[in-house]
Motif scaffolding. Structure first.
Motif, PDB file in Angstrom:
ATOM      1  N   PRO A  16       2.971  12.598   1.521  1.00  0.00           N
ATOM      2  CA  PRO A  16       2.850  12.599   3.027  1.00  0.00           C
ATOM      3  C   PRO A  16       4.058  12.052   3.729  1.00  0.00           C
ATOM      4  CG  PRO A  16       1.224  11.343   1.998  1.00  0.00           C
ATOM      5  CD  PRO A  16       1.879  11.954   1.129  1.00  0.00           C
ATOM      6  N   LEU A  17       4.867  11.219   2.824  1.00  0.00           N
ATOM      7  CA  LEU A  17       6.237  10.536   3.641  1.00  0.00           C
ATOM      8  C   LEU A  17       7.226  11.504   3.340  1.00  0.00           C
ATOM      9  CD1 LEU A  17       5.658   6.818   2.371  1.00  0.00           C
ATOM     10  CD2 LEU A  17       5.044   7.825   4.721  1.00  0.00           C
ATOM     11  N   GLY A  18       7.063  12.632   2.995  1.00  0.00           N
ATOM     12  CA  GLY A  18       8.250  13.648   2.700  1.00  0.00           C
ATOM     13  C   GLY A  18       9.027  13.155   1.346  1.00  0.00           C
ATOM     14  N   ALA A  19      10.093  14.104   1.154  1.00  0.00           N
ATOM     15  CA  ALA A  19      10.811  13.784  -0.302  1.00  0.00           C
ATOM     16  C   ALA A  19      11.578  12.654  -0.058  1.00  0.00           C
ATOM     17  CB  ALA A  19      11.625  15.061  -0.009  1.00  0.00           C
ATOM     18  N   GLY A  20      11.465  11.656  -0.923  1.00  0.00           N
ATOM     19  CA  GLY A  20      11.979  10.349  -0.968  1.00  0.00           C
ATOM     20  C   GLY A  20      11.564   9.465  -0.160  1.00  0.00           C
ATOM     21  N   GLY A  21      10.634   9.672   0.753  1.00  0.00           N
ATOM     22  CA  GLY A  21       9.879   8.803   1.732  1.00  0.00           C
ATOM     23  C   GLY A  21       9.483   7.709   1.095  1.00  0.00           C
ATOM     24  N   GLU A  22       8.702   7.628  -0.017  1.00  0.00           N
ATOM     25  CA  GLU A  22       8.169   6.319  -0.763  1.00  0.00           C
ATOM     26  C   GLU A  22       9.169   5.368  -0.719  1.00  0.00           C
ATOM     27  OE1 GLU A  22       4.829   5.980  -1.868  1.00  0.00           O
ATOM     28  OE2 GLU A  22       4.261   7.416  -0.715  1.00  0.00           O
ATOM     29  N   ARG A  23      10.697   5.654  -0.988  1.00  0.00           N
ATOM     30  CA  ARG A  23      11.687   4.805  -1.193  1.00  0.00           C
ATOM     31  C   ARG A  23      11.730   3.847  -0.130  1.00  0.00           C
ATOM     32  NH1 ARG A  23      16.720   8.140  -1.932  1.00  0.00           N
ATOM     33  NH2 ARG A  23      17.729   6.341  -2.785  1.00  0.00           N
ATOM     34  N   LEU A  24      11.470   4.016   0.872  1.00  0.00           N
ATOM     35  CA  LEU A  24      11.647   3.385   2.281  1.00  0.00           C
ATOM     36  C   LEU A  24      10.880   1.897   2.098  1.00  0.00           C
ATOM     37  CD1 LEU A  24      11.336   5.897   5.045  1.00  0.00           C
ATOM     38  CD2 LEU A  24      13.514   4.922   3.937  1.00  0.00           C
ATOM     39  N   HIS A  25       9.562   2.199   1.163  1.00  0.00           N
ATOM     40  CA  HIS A  25       8.596   1.238   1.358  1.00  0.00           C
ATOM     41  C   HIS A  25       8.565   0.347  -0.232  1.00  0.00           C
ATOM     42  CE1 HIS A  25       6.873   2.668   4.967  1.00  0.00           C
ATOM     43  NE2 HIS A  25       7.185   3.759   4.402  1.00  0.00           N
ATOM     44  N   GLU A  26       9.475   0.583  -1.062  1.00  0.00           N
ATOM     45  CA  GLU A  26       9.886  -0.059  -2.376  1.00  0.00           C
ATOM     46  C   GLU A  26       9.921  -1.642  -2.209  1.00  0.00           C
ATOM     47  OE1 GLU A  26      12.634   1.907  -4.454  1.00  0.00           O
ATOM     48  OE2 GLU A  26      11.349   3.767  -4.955  1.00  0.00           O
ATOM     49  N   TRP A  27      10.549  -1.839  -1.273  1.00  0.00           N
ATOM     50  CA  TRP A  27      10.605  -3.360  -0.972  1.00  0.00           C
ATOM     51  C   TRP A  27       9.093  -4.086  -0.750  1.00  0.00           C
ATOM     52  CZ3 TRP A  27       8.860  -5.803   3.489  1.00  0.00           C
ATOM     53  CH2 TRP A  27       8.482  -4.967   4.447  1.00  0.00           C
ATOM     54  N   ALA A  28       8.256  -3.404  -0.322  1.00  0.00           N
ATOM     55  CA  ALA A  28       7.000  -4.075   0.252  1.00  0.00           C
ATOM     56  C   ALA A  28       6.036  -3.973  -1.050  1.00  0.00           C
ATOM     57  CB  ALA A  28       6.445  -3.364   1.264  1.00  0.00           C
ATOM     58  N   TYR A  29       6.072  -2.911  -1.850  1.00  0.00           N
ATOM     59  CA  TYR A  29       4.958  -2.607  -2.816  1.00  0.00           C
ATOM     60  C   TYR A  29       4.730  -3.972  -4.003  1.00  0.00           C
ATOM     61  CZ  TYR A  29       5.577   2.126  -1.681  1.00  0.00           C
ATOM     62  OH  TYR A  29       5.688   3.479  -0.934  1.00  0.00           O
ATOM     63  N   GLU A  30       5.666  -4.787  -4.221  1.00  0.00           N
ATOM     64  CA  GLU A  30       5.622  -5.602  -5.157  1.00  0.00           C
ATOM     65  C   GLU A  30       5.164  -7.137  -4.419  1.00  0.00           C
ATOM     66  OE1 GLU A  30       5.153  -5.136  -8.299  1.00  0.00           O
ATOM     67  OE2 GLU A  30       5.511  -3.282  -7.585  1.00  0.00           O
ATOM     68  N   LEU A  31       5.022  -7.050  -3.077  1.00  0.00           N
ATOM     69  CA  LEU A  31       4.676  -8.439  -2.466  1.00  0.00           C
ATOM     70  C   LEU A  31       3.280  -8.681  -2.462  1.00  0.00           C
ATOM     71  CD1 LEU A  31       6.945  -7.736   0.734  1.00  0.00           C
ATOM     72  CD2 LEU A  31       7.556  -8.972  -1.414  1.00  0.00           C
ATOM     73  N   GLU A  32       2.948 -10.000  -2.628  1.00  0.00           N
ATOM     74  CA  GLU A  32       1.530 -10.382  -2.648  1.00  0.00           C
ATOM     75  C   GLU A  32       0.828 -10.086  -1.372  1.00  0.00           C
ATOM     76  OE1 GLU A  32      -1.813 -13.000  -2.037  1.00  0.00           O
ATOM     77  OE2 GLU A  32      -0.001 -13.067  -0.836  1.00  0.00           O
ATOM     78  N   ALA A  33       1.552 -10.366  -0.274  1.00  0.00           N
ATOM     79  CA  ALA A  33       0.900  -9.950   1.207  1.00  0.00           C
ATOM     80  C   ALA A  33       0.353  -8.387   1.226  1.00  0.00           C
ATOM     81  CB  ALA A  33       1.761 -10.245   2.252  1.00  0.00           C
ATOM     82  N   PHE A  34       1.421  -7.515   0.648  1.00  0.00           N
ATOM     83  CA  PHE A  34       1.274  -6.050   0.882  1.00  0.00           C
ATOM     84  C   PHE A  34      -0.128  -5.813  -0.052  1.00  0.00           C
ATOM     85  CE2 PHE A  34       1.730  -1.869  -0.846  1.00  0.00           C
ATOM     86  CZ  PHE A  34       1.738  -1.148   0.347  1.00  0.00           C
ATOM     87  N   ARG A  35      -0.005  -6.370  -1.285  1.00  0.00           N
ATOM     88  CA  ARG A  35      -1.010  -6.042  -2.541  1.00  0.00           C
ATOM     89  C   ARG A  35      -2.280  -6.567  -2.063  1.00  0.00           C
ATOM     90  NH1 ARG A  35       0.419  -4.712  -7.543  1.00  0.00           N
ATOM     91  NH2 ARG A  35      -1.108  -5.806  -8.396  1.00  0.00           N
TER      92      ARG A  35
END
Lengths: 212, 212
Positions: free
Chosen positions: B26-45
């Motif tokens: 849904p985020l298009g080719a490569g779009g997931e990379r935009l959010h990599e900074w957030a995935y490991e954060l406690e607040a995001f999880r």
């Protein structure tokens, strides 16, 4: 080893010039707004032969960049003088004392004798490609860095060729809507690291390192 | 008064999604990379029902944003469920416990009864335009802000209508080359001020205020 890098002002929506650039407005519609953060700085004014101006974090960023630059590379359009063979009377857009104050290597298909200007700027015309221009610029720069002065297409070519070490963008709080994009369509496999951020009230300086 | 704002991750070349978005990506080719900074954060999880994660300056930025948000507004495509009239079985992309934990107002031309999900998310479908959705969202948010959750077209509509107070972009050190641009072609008369910059090694958070 000295770095190959560029410094460029960019709009929040990714343009380094507005739409419809021409000789009246070489930066396109609205493009001058990208550089407003710099015009009042002492470092910028001195580079352009003017006295006075502000000394602050932004001027430190400019000083740092100009202080470390031993030579420049630019594209034919940035030097100007028409698309065909040279009109030898054309001496660039910047007057008799250009703001580079260092050797400048101009990428072109049209041979021309070097052009020595006032204030330390010397334009040398390179007809055998970006790697040759880089070798010449490195040799001229000594221990200092080589900076790509523009345009965006030349910066993109060095990035795509894996020759660029780092770049610093000065993100102006401006939307241009359309114009010349800094980055092209095909740099998606470039890996970048954030090297440094300097903030001020008028612009955000972000320096990236290209990961090999 | 509470603010209307948005928070969005954007590539260095100005895209909020890569090319060719579809149900597989849904985020298009490569779009997931935009959010990599957030995935490991406690607040995001935590927002997504997962334990653990990093606590740092980036997570503070996320906490600050979610803590101040009392209601969301989103476009029809971000809610999903097809382009025609509703398939009433569609309950959004986010499962039974969506990460909003607050009232969400979905802009659409197709009336539908509100949808109450687990964890405090309630989708309300608004058919009479962006100003009406904003009024409903403000009422639901109380003293807190209203956030535009996306897409870019909805954020652009609120910006163009002069209703947006501020926005924060999370600039990822990623080039997508093409895709969905955050800003459109016609926002060039918007005046912006830099409000705050937060830097980290993985992303640069810049908050802008829209000047009336």
């Amino acid at each position: 080893m000295a770095q190959l890098r560029f410094d460029i002002s960019v709009s929040l929506d990714g343009f380094i010039a507005g739409p419809d650039p021409n000789t009246e407005q070489p930066l396109g519609a609205g493009g001058e707004r990208l550089h407003e953060w710099a015009y009042e700085l002492e470092a910028f004014r001195r580079m352009h032969g003017m006295a006075g101006g502000a000394v602050n974090r932004d001027s430190e960023v400019v000083e740092e960049s100009t202080g470390n630059t031993g030579a420049f590379i630019m594209g034919r359009r940035m030097f100007g003088g028409g698309e065909g063979s040279w009109d030898e009377s054309w001496r660039g857009w910047w007057g008799q004392d250009p703001p580079f104050h260092a050797p400048v290597f101009v990428l072109t298909h049209h041979p021309r004798e070097p052009l020595v200007m006032a204030g330390g700027t010397k334009f040398t015309f390179v007809t055998d490609g970006i790697e040759s221009a880089l070798a010449e610029a490195r040799s001229a720069a000594g221990d200092k860095d080589v900076a790509v002065a523009g345009g965006a297409d030349v910066a993109q070519q060095y990035l795509a060729a894996g020759l660029l070490d780092e770049f610093q963008i000065h993100v102006s709080p401006v939307l241009l809507g359309a114009g010349t994009r800094l980055f092209g369509d095909d740099a998606t496999d470039v890996q970048l690291e954030i090297e440094r951020v300097v903030e001020s009230s008028t612009v955000t300086h972000i320096r990236y390192r290209v990961v090999r």
